[in-house]
Design an enzyme around this catalytic site. Structure first.
Site, PDB file in Angstrom:
ATOM      1  N   VAL A 374      -3.945  16.018  12.379  1.00 60.19           N
ATOM      2  CA  VAL A 374      -4.513  16.724  13.797  1.00 60.19           C
ATOM      3  C   VAL A 374      -5.909  16.802  14.010  1.00 60.19           C
ATOM      4  O   VAL A 374      -6.377  16.587  14.932  1.00 60.19           O
ATOM      5  CB  VAL A 374      -3.632  18.059  13.712  1.00 60.19           C
ATOM      6  CG1 VAL A 374      -4.108  18.603  14.953  1.00 60.19           C
ATOM      7  CG2 VAL A 374      -2.093  17.836  13.967  1.00 60.19           C
ATOM      8  N   ASP A 375      -6.628  17.219  12.782  1.00 57.60           N
ATOM      9  CA  ASP A 375      -8.010  17.522  12.979  1.00 57.60           C
ATOM     10  C   ASP A 375      -8.739  16.283  13.204  1.00 57.60           C
ATOM     11  O   ASP A 375      -9.750  16.267  14.131  1.00 57.60           O
ATOM     12  CB  ASP A 375      -8.448  18.228  11.595  1.00 57.60           C
ATOM     13  CG  ASP A 375      -9.223  19.436  12.173  1.00 57.60           C
ATOM     14  OD1 ASP A 375      -9.214  19.758  13.063  1.00 57.60           O
ATOM     15  OD2 ASP A 375      -9.803  19.900  10.980  1.00 57.60           O
ATOM     16  N   ASP A 376      -8.433  15.239  12.512  1.00 62.74           N
ATOM     17  CA  ASP A 376      -9.225  13.808  12.809  1.00 62.74           C
ATOM     18  C   ASP A 376      -9.019  13.297  14.098  1.00 62.74           C
ATOM     19  O   ASP A 376      -9.832  12.649  15.048  1.00 62.74           O
ATOM     20  CB  ASP A 376      -8.823  12.928  11.853  1.00 62.74           C
ATOM     21  CG  ASP A 376      -9.762  12.957  10.619  1.00 62.74           C
ATOM     22  OD1 ASP A 376     -10.889  12.584  10.501  1.00 62.74           O
ATOM     23  OD2 ASP A 376      -9.161  13.515   9.675  1.00 62.74           O
ATOM     24  N   ALA A 379     -10.848  15.370  16.852  1.00 56.33           N
ATOM     25  CA  ALA A 379     -12.202  14.978  16.743  1.00 56.33           C
ATOM     26  C   ALA A 379     -12.682  13.847  17.271  1.00 56.33           C
ATOM     27  O   ALA A 379     -13.491  13.555  18.033  1.00 56.33           O
ATOM     28  CB  ALA A 379     -12.732  14.972  15.207  1.00 56.33           C
TER      29      ALA A 379
END
Length: 628
Positions: A374-376, A379
């Site tokens: 989710v974070d990548d 981003a």
């Protein structure tokens, strides 16, 4: 004030110019993802035992390890770990000895021996990976915490309460090869294998395999196995075959398992346990993949556990645009084209609990094609959001990514890292050090906050949208009593509180809300006397905030970014922090090198070499954009 704003402009200009010059020809940015000496030691031990022919690499890894030894003989994971780290010291000593470039009678090795024995000897090591490395190379018995988990868990249907896919993806790719080796009591020794028996001080850490919680967890697995049909021998053979297929099916194009060096090392030993030769093409390619994870920086060569090309490129592109660089600038266009080419197009294990969503996420490393997070993904979406407005190819990628992110929200309203609904608390009973963090992938404040910040500020979803409302409610429910939030993938409470406050602000929560006020007040209480912020890696293993007694660039930037997001004006505390942040641009010391990325509490921390540039640029840009 004018003087401060002039320094802000200069700082932004300095960072922008330098970062643009650092971009690679393919549009990416590539900074070191440094993990201390752990990966260097593991790879050195493995390649020496396999008689891998790259003596230059092995010598450089030895020298990198030797150069990190402390005067008292130990190795540390972070600057303020003054007592040293026993697991890291055992790994370092073992690697240096097997390398052949250090010998047991040398003064620096005798200092290491004395330190290890002073801490109770090798038997007192708690790290599961350290125990596994020692067991698979014949230096100890296989720990019961691994050997007592039946291989037949591979066959338990995933819909039952405890099966292989109850574990997080990270845990699975490490557990499966260990189960293969543990079930066979496998070990590999050669003529180069040193004898470490003198470092056993006739003391052993208690074996947690006898804890009631671990026994209960095993009984739950046994209950699932009771539904299997077949003889004990046929089930064991079928489980072994499935374990082998599990590993082979998750090998990336570069030969690594799931793009992690740690799981790749375990896989190589597991394949040897299954009868593969050292020269087998799969083994050889995996070794080359590990060697290619090297990074040469600051006069050393180190092995990265998982290179951070996607993460760095997405964050730097986003930071540059926040600082005013046009999305039509060549650097941004090239970065966006690079990111576009790395969006995932095939389903991975994440789809087992999310079967109706097409692929659309991004992974951490460019070799990662099946394990998005989710974070990548948020981003990367921040980085391409302006191009997605009027370019169809980016619009299509944007919508696939947005759909993937929203589909990954857990039922409780928060977001996990890799796989949704992977939060079976019984797995934290596993008698494996770090199981509480590694075995499950629950909703976390940092992931939830970052997802909300993206959805509110970039996807511009209405604050009444169900994803926004449920995420906002999760963060409010999970705030600590002191006003902070714990962050899983950064150090630690500063990271979580930054992500939560910026996410809540983007979700439309007003600054007057009690949750926002309590979070901001906690940050202000944690401000250091020099105006910055700094938190120790000890925080995650202690489960409460621990000050490092100094400031670091990324943590100062996180705190400032959160305060800027929730403050209507630039306060004296914010201005002091900004002044300290600018000062970091001209420093190069342990504070600028301190690891502020987290992975496994007490055992694995990350120094992102990019962070001292990315997060200060973001904070300075947001200050200028809001208060100028």
């Amino acid at each position: 004030m004018n003087d401060l704003r002039k320094k802000i402009d200069q700082g932004i200009s300095q960072l922008v110019d330098w970062l643009v010059k650092e971009q690679k020809e393919d549009g990416s940015w590539r900074f070191c993802f440094e993990n201390g000496i752990i990966m260097d030691a593991y790879v050195l031990i493995l390649l020496r035992l396999l008689e891998y022919e790259d003596e230059d690499l092995l010598h450089k890894l030895h020298d990198r390890i030797a150069g990190s030894q402390q005067p008292d003989g130990c190795w540390r994971l972070y600057h303020d770990e003054e007592e040293g780290n026993l697991s890291a010291s055992v790994e370092a000593y073992y690697a240096m000895l097997i390398s052949g470039h250090s010998h047991a009678n040398e003064e620096h090795m005798q200092r290491a021996q004395a330190y290890i024995l002073s801490r109770g000897g090798i038997g007192m090591v708690k790290s599961t990976l350290t125990k596994a490395i020692l067991a698979m190379t014949g230096q100890r018995e296989w720990p019961l915490s691994i050997a007592t988990i039946p291989m037949e868990i591979m066959l338990v249907p995933s819909e039952l309460p405890l099966s292989l896919f109850s574990f997080s993806g990270y845990a699975r790719v490490h557990l499966v090869p260990m189960l293969v080796m543990g079930s066979r009591k496998f070990s590999l020794r050669t003529d180069r294998t040193p004898d470490l028996s003198a470092l056993y001080a006739h003391r052993d850490a208690p074996d947690e395999a006898y804890l009631p919680s671990h026994i209960e967890m095993r009984s739950q697995i046994q209950a699932g196995m009771g539904k299997l049909i077949g003889s004990e021998r046929s089930l064991r053979d079928a489980a072994t075959d499935k374990a082998e297929a599990f590993m082979l099916e998750r090998i990336q194009g570069d030969g690594t398992l799931y793009s992690y060096a740690t799981s790749t090392i375990l896989m190589i030993f597991a394949l040897l346990a299954l009868g593969y030769s050292k020269e087998h093409p799969v083994v050889s390619k995996a070794c080359r993949g590990l060697a290619n994870m090297r990074f040469n920086t600051e006069g050393i060569t180190t092995i990265q556990n998982s290179p951070s090309e996607i993460w760095d490129t997405a964050l730097i592109s986003y930071a540059l645009q926040e600082a005013g660089v046009s999305h039509r600038h060549d650097a941004i266009l090239n970065a966006s084209a690079y990111l576009l080419s790395k969006q995932h197009t095939r389903k991975g294990d994440w789809s087992k609990r999310n079967p109706n969503t097409p692929p659309g996420g991004w992974g951490f490393s460019e070799t990662n094609t099946m394990n998005p997070d989710v974070d990548d993904t948020t981003a990367a979406l921040r980085a391409i959001h302006r191009l997605a407005v009027d370019e169809p190819i980016y619009a299509e990628a944007w919508h696939r990514g947005l759909k993937w992110v929203t589909s990954m929200q857990n039922r409780d309203g928060g977001w996990p890292a890799f796989e949704k609904e992977t939060n079976n608390q019984m797995l934290t009973w596993l008698a494996i050090e770090g199981a509480k963090s590694a075995a499950i992938d629950p909703s976390e404040a940092d992931l939830t906050g970052r997802a909300l910040e993206y959805l509110g500020n970039f996807a511009q979803l209405h604050t009444n949208e169900r994803w926004i409302k449920r995420g906002k409610d999760w963060l409010i429910r999970n705030q600590g009593r002191n006003g902070s939030w714990y962050g899983r993938w950064g150090v630690c409470y500063l990271y979580g509180t930054w992500a939560a406050l910026t996410g809540l602000a983007a979700a439309g929560v007003p600054s007057s809300h009690e949750t926002i006020k309590n979070g901001a007040e906690w940050l202000l209480r944690m401000q250091q006397s020099d105006g910055g912020w700094g938190e120790s890696c000890r925080s995650d293993s202690k489960s409460h905030y621990v000050s490092i007694g100094a400031s670091t660039p990324s943590q100062t930037a996180w705190a400032l970014d959160a305060l800027i997001a929730v403050s209507p004006e630039a306060t004296p505390a914010i201005n002091r922090g900004i002044d300290r942040l600018i000062g970091f641009l001209h420093e190069n010391n342990w504070k600028t090198h301190y690891p502020t990325g987290a992975a496994l509490p007490g055992y694995f921390y990350v120094r992102y070499h990019s962070y001292r540039y990315i997060w200060p640029l973001v904070a300075l840009a947001h200050y200028r954009n809001k208060f100028s």
